[in-house]
Design a protein around this motif. Structure first.
Motif, PDB file in Angstrom:
ATOM      1  N   PHE A  49       0.822  -1.208   0.000  1.00  0.00           N
ATOM      2  CA  PHE A  49       0.000   0.000   0.000  1.00  0.00           C
ATOM      3  C   PHE A  49       0.861   1.266   0.000  1.00  0.00           C
ATOM      4  O   PHE A  49       2.008   1.250   0.445  1.00  0.00           O
ATOM      5  CB  PHE A  49      -0.929   0.009   1.223  1.00  0.00           C
ATOM      6  N   ASP A  50       0.270   2.339  -0.484  1.00  0.00           N
ATOM      7  CA  ASP A  50       0.938   3.633  -0.506  1.00  0.00           C
ATOM      8  C   ASP A  50       0.843   4.238   0.895  1.00  0.00           C
ATOM      9  O   ASP A  50      -0.209   4.760   1.290  1.00  0.00           O
ATOM     10  CB  ASP A  50       0.246   4.533  -1.539  1.00  0.00           C
ATOM     11  N   LEU A  51       1.935   4.178   1.649  1.00  0.00           N
ATOM     12  CA  LEU A  51       1.923   4.602   3.050  1.00  0.00           C
ATOM     13  C   LEU A  51       1.673   6.101   3.205  1.00  0.00           C
ATOM     14  O   LEU A  51       0.897   6.520   4.077  1.00  0.00           O
ATOM     15  CB  LEU A  51       3.248   4.208   3.722  1.00  0.00           C
ATOM     16  N   ASP A  52       2.312   6.905   2.396  1.00  0.00           N
ATOM     17  CA  ASP A  52       2.118   8.352   2.498  1.00  0.00           C
ATOM     18  C   ASP A  52       0.661   8.731   2.226  1.00  0.00           C
ATOM     19  O   ASP A  52       0.091   9.596   2.911  1.00  0.00           O
ATOM     20  CB  ASP A  52       3.035   9.079   1.515  1.00  0.00           C
ATOM     21  N   HIS A  53       0.087   8.090   1.247  1.00  0.00           N
ATOM     22  CA  HIS A  53      -1.326   8.347   0.931  1.00  0.00           C
ATOM     23  C   HIS A  53      -2.215   7.918   2.093  1.00  0.00           C
ATOM     24  O   HIS A  53      -3.172   8.627   2.445  1.00  0.00           O
ATOM     25  CB  HIS A  53      -1.708   7.580  -0.343  1.00  0.00           C
ATOM     26  N   PHE A  54      -1.909   6.780   2.687  1.00  0.00           N
ATOM     27  CA  PHE A  54      -2.671   6.261   3.827  1.00  0.00           C
ATOM     28  C   PHE A  54      -2.675   7.270   4.978  1.00  0.00           C
ATOM     29  O   PHE A  54      -3.720   7.586   5.557  1.00  0.00           O
ATOM     30  CB  PHE A  54      -2.042   4.935   4.272  1.00  0.00           C
ATOM     31  N   LYS A  55      -1.502   7.816   5.297  1.00  0.00           N
ATOM     32  CA  LYS A  55      -1.397   8.797   6.378  1.00  0.00           C
ATOM     33  C   LYS A  55      -2.147  10.081   6.049  1.00  0.00           C
ATOM     34  O   LYS A  55      -2.840  10.664   6.891  1.00  0.00           O
ATOM     35  CB  LYS A  55       0.074   9.123   6.643  1.00  0.00           C
ATOM     36  N   ARG A  56      -2.014  10.515   4.812  1.00  0.00           N
ATOM     37  CA  ARG A  56      -2.602  11.790   4.407  1.00  0.00           C
ATOM     38  C   ARG A  56      -4.134  11.738   4.422  1.00  0.00           C
ATOM     39  O   ARG A  56      -4.788  12.671   4.914  1.00  0.00           O
ATOM     40  CB  ARG A  56      -2.089  12.161   3.009  1.00  0.00           C
ATOM     41  N   VAL A  57      -4.707  10.678   3.917  1.00  0.00           N
ATOM     42  CA  VAL A  57      -6.168  10.570   3.857  1.00  0.00           C
ATOM     43  C   VAL A  57      -6.782  10.509   5.255  1.00  0.00           C
ATOM     44  O   VAL A  57      -7.858  11.067   5.504  1.00  0.00           O
ATOM     45  CB  VAL A  57      -6.576   9.331   3.027  1.00  0.00           C
ATOM     46  N   LEU A  58      -6.096   9.860   6.191  1.00  0.00           N
ATOM     47  CA  LEU A  58      -6.635   9.684   7.542  1.00  0.00           C
ATOM     48  C   LEU A  58      -6.149  10.760   8.524  1.00  0.00           C
ATOM     49  O   LEU A  58      -6.363  10.632   9.731  1.00  0.00           O
ATOM     50  CB  LEU A  58      -6.243   8.297   8.073  1.00  0.00           C
ATOM     51  N   ALA A  59      -5.542  11.803   8.024  1.00  0.00           N
ATOM     52  CA  ALA A  59      -4.946  12.813   8.901  1.00  0.00           C
ATOM     53  C   ALA A  59      -5.955  13.476   9.825  1.00  0.00           C
ATOM     54  O   ALA A  59      -5.596  13.891  10.941  1.00  0.00           O
ATOM     55  CB  ALA A  59      -4.243  13.865   8.051  1.00  0.00           C
ATOM     56  N   ASP A  60      -7.205  13.556   9.407  1.00  0.00           N
ATOM     57  CA  ASP A  60      -8.232  14.189  10.240  1.00  0.00           C
ATOM     58  C   ASP A  60      -8.981  13.189  11.121  1.00  0.00           C
ATOM     59  O   ASP A  60      -9.912  13.581  11.834  1.00  0.00           O
ATOM     60  CB  ASP A  60      -9.243  14.938   9.361  1.00  0.00           C
ATOM     61  N   ASP A  61      -8.603  11.929  11.050  1.00  0.00           N
ATOM     62  CA  ASP A  61      -9.328  10.889  11.790  1.00  0.00           C
ATOM     63  C   ASP A  61      -8.452  10.191  12.820  1.00  0.00           C
ATOM     64  O   ASP A  61      -8.857  10.007  13.978  1.00  0.00           O
ATOM     65  CB  ASP A  61      -9.893   9.847  10.811  1.00  0.00           C
ATOM     66  N   VAL A  62      -7.265   9.785  12.385  1.00  0.00           N
ATOM     67  CA  VAL A  62      -6.348   9.039  13.248  1.00  0.00           C
ATOM     68  C   VAL A  62      -4.919   9.458  12.923  1.00  0.00           C
ATOM     69  O   VAL A  62      -4.568   9.622  11.740  1.00  0.00           O
ATOM     70  CB  VAL A  62      -6.516   7.514  13.062  1.00  0.00           C
ATOM     71  N   HIS A  63      -4.094   9.595  13.950  1.00  0.00           N
ATOM     72  CA  HIS A  63      -2.680   9.893  13.743  1.00  0.00           C
ATOM     73  C   HIS A  63      -1.947   8.587  13.448  1.00  0.00           C
ATOM     74  O   HIS A  63      -1.965   7.652  14.259  1.00  0.00           O
ATOM     75  CB  HIS A  63      -2.088  10.564  14.985  1.00  0.00           C
ATOM     76  N   VAL A  64      -1.339   8.480  12.254  1.00  0.00           N
ATOM     77  CA  VAL A  64      -0.649   7.257  11.834  1.00  0.00           C
ATOM     78  C   VAL A  64       0.857   7.514  11.847  1.00  0.00           C
ATOM     79  O   VAL A  64       1.333   8.502  11.264  1.00  0.00           O
ATOM     80  CB  VAL A  64      -1.104   6.796  10.437  1.00  0.00           C
ATOM     81  N   VAL A  65       1.622   6.627  12.500  1.00  0.00           N
ATOM     82  CA  VAL A  65       3.078   6.741  12.545  1.00  0.00           C
ATOM     83  C   VAL A  65       3.704   5.480  11.979  1.00  0.00           C
ATOM     84  O   VAL A  65       3.106   4.395  12.028  1.00  0.00           O
ATOM     85  CB  VAL A  65       3.577   6.975  13.992  1.00  0.00           C
ATOM     86  N   SER A  66       4.895   5.626  11.440  1.00  0.00           N
ATOM     87  CA  SER A  66       5.573   4.471  10.840  1.00  0.00           C
ATOM     88  C   SER A  66       6.134   3.530  11.899  1.00  0.00           C
ATOM     89  O   SER A  66       6.259   2.324  11.668  1.00  0.00           O
ATOM     90  CB  SER A  66       6.695   4.938   9.914  1.00  0.00           C
TER      91      SER A  66
END
Length: 571
Positions: free
Chosen positions: A231-248
């Motif tokens: 999966f595209d990790l950067d896209h995953f983080k960006r889309v969910l930025a307003d819902d959940v904080h995603v860290v690597s």
């Protein structure tokens, strides 16, 4: 000395010529001329006469010579008359026969001066051949257009409007840096995908940051891919930025923390259960590790969390660029010559073993499956107290190639259909697909469509191959799985979310008794099968009409709305 016998000459005149002349005409020819002299004809007498005349000695009307002469003249005159009035049907015409339409050339207005009759015949035959295919093409087009016809989406479109309460809580959740959720997801690519969706929802429920999910090495395929490989990790983080904080990864402040591990989360737990079970420990220790999330989270969630599930499944989980690129190329190759059907065939050895079913190819292959099941009983996921026959009639077994073929034919799939089949190599190889190939020769998979070397970097990586199948299947005009499962469910929901693209759900439980009845005429069989699938072609279906349905499979009404459907509910 005896007198020599007179020679008698005969002229053969066709009876058609005789009959063509009227009796009056014949009578006028037979009238005897006035006798001028009884003397034989002589040159001296002709010179002294003022008018030239012939004299025929002994030519009375009873004389045979007169009859022979008359008949000769009549025959000659008839031939001249016929020669100057040739009909197109006489042997002298260049077009002696009627056309295949029953009209003569003259009636069709075709010139009789064309010197090459064979060329004209060829033109007529070509015109007939052109008309015949046009009729069959029109009928075939009608049949094809019916099969490729898309269901009525009733105006539903994606609609992810979160409530004000949800949006108000979001800033505090995404700014959190104290609590972290770690998850290990297992199974195949589509099973992992479902668990990632649940992980995001659980992180939101707990108000925790989500560490990028860890993909467990699959025991069957041995795939060691990581999240960012699929999966595209950067896209995953960006889309969910307003819902959940995603860290690597865990931050340095928590790297030495021993996470609280939970291995036995019950099935279908509610958000309230999750908070009561994990929140206190997570606040105390800062890190929570969850394993085996498959089907652990309830499918009946508050509206905002259902929308979040759709947002993750249909927006955030975008495939990595290398996979997306090759998947798009193969999909374009399939669609380059018109619409195509995608089949997800579940005919691999492990599928037959796990479902407790038999492939039906031969006794040899049935024995292979049975022996494997005896050696590894833990693989059997179907009801162990049911016989194979009972499982089959209950609709718990995958369709084999022959059954898929009969179903597609009954539903009107044209023989010329281009079909992409997704899935692993079937038990029995191409022999297992023979009936399908014989009826639908334009059958391809990713290996058939890829250029040399295109799939080399994906070799022995089942998740990559499954992702390519997902892309090509999702973009098809029609999709049909031979059995349920994670990919079929994911594709069903995704196609619904994109506008309810046609998705055929085999009604196995009701149709298989008719498959087993060989006495039903084909026309009746096709009519019955079409009727059984009238409402199983991807039409909008409310998730709320039946409890326990996954919103990523049935996105209406929480994730899609039309002019008459706009509802909101809080967590």
């Amino acid at each position: 000395m005896a007198k020599p016998k007179k020679k008698v000459s005969y002229i053969s005149v066709p009876s058609q010529i005789i009959s063509s002349l009227s009796s009056s005409s014949l009578q006028s020819l037979l009238v005897s001329p006035t006798k001028s002299s009884s003397q034989p004809f002589s040159s001296s007498s002709s010179s002294s006469s003022s008018s030239f005349s012939f004299s025929f000695p002994s030519l009375s009307y009873k004389s045979p010579r007169l009859w022979f002469l008359a008949l000769f003249l009549v025959g000659l005159l008839g031939m001249l008359v016929v020669g100057f009035n040739l009909d197109p049907l006489t042997p002298f015409s260049p077009y002696p026969c009627p056309t295949s339409d029953g009209f003569s050339r003259s009636q069709l207005g075709i010139s009789s001066t064309v010197p090459d009759p064979s060329a004209q015949t060829s033109q007529v035959l070509n015109s007939i051949e052109e008309r015949q295919p046009s009729i069959s093409r029109n009928a075939s087009f009608h049949e094809e257009s019916e099969f490729w016809k898309q269901p009525d989406g009733l105006g539903y479109r994606p609609c992810l409007e979160f409530t004000q309460e949800y949006r108000k809580a979001s800033p505090g959740i995404v700014r959190n840096r104290r609590k972290y959720l770690m998850v290990v997801v297992s199974g195949g690519m589509n099973q992992q995908r479902n668990q990632i969706v649940d992980a995001v929802v659980i992180a939101r429920v707990l108000g925790a940051s989500l560490v990028v999910p860890i993909l467990q090495v699959n025991v069957i395929w041995g795939d060691e891919s990581e999240f960012s490989d699929i999966f595209d990790l950067d896209h995953f983080k960006r889309v969910l930025a307003d819902d959940v904080h995603v860290v690597s990864s865990l931050p340095s402040t928590h790297i030495m923390t021993r996470p609280v591990e939970e291995k036995r989360t019950p099935l279908h737990v509610s958000p309230a259960w999750i908070r009561s079970r994990y929140l206190k420990r997570l606040n105390r220790d800062g890190v929570l590790l969850l394993r085996g999330l498959d089907s652990r989270l309830s499918k009946d969630l508050p509206s905002d969390l259902q929308k979040l599930r759709c947002k993750v499944a249909f927006h955030a989980l975008k495939f990595a660029s290398p996979i997306l690129e090759i998947g798009s190329k193969i999909a374009e190759r399939m669609s380059s010559k018109g619409p195509y059907l995608a089949l997800h065939l579940r005919m691999e050895k492990d599928v037959w073993v796990r479902t407790g079913c038999l492939p039906g190819l031969s006794h040899e292959y049935d024995e292979i499956v049975s022996n494997e099941r005896k050696q590894r009983p833990e693989l059997l996921t179907a009801r162990s107290n049911m016989s194979y026959h009972d499982r089959k009639l209950a609709g718990l077994c995958p369709l084999n190639a022959l059954e898929v073929t009969r179903l597609l034919k009954a539903l009107g799939a044209p023989k010329s259909s281009r079909i992409y089949w997704a899935g692993g190599q079937p038990l029995g190889g191409k022999e297992a697909l023979r009936s399908l190939i014989e009826e639908f020769p334009h059958l391809y998979n990713k290996e058939d469509l890829a250029l040399p070397g295109e799939l080399e970097s994906f070799a022995n990586r089942a998740s990559f191959m499954a992702a390519i199948d997902y892309i090509v299947s999702e973009r098809s005009d029609v999709f049909m799985p031979s059995h349920g499962g994670n990919m079929g469910h994911a594709i069903q929901g995704h196609r619904a979310y994109l506008g309810h693209k046609k998705y055929i759900t085999p009604n196995k439980r009701q149709m298989l008794p008719f498959f087993m009845n060989s006495s039903i005429p084909e026309e009746d069989f096709n009519r019955i099968i079409k009727e059984l699938h009238r409402d199983s072609l991807g039409q909008p279906e409310l998730r709320t009409s039946k409890s326990g349905r996954d919103v990523t499979k049935y996105p209406v009404p929480e994730c899609m709305c039309n002019s008459s459907n706009k509802t909101h509910s809080s967590m």
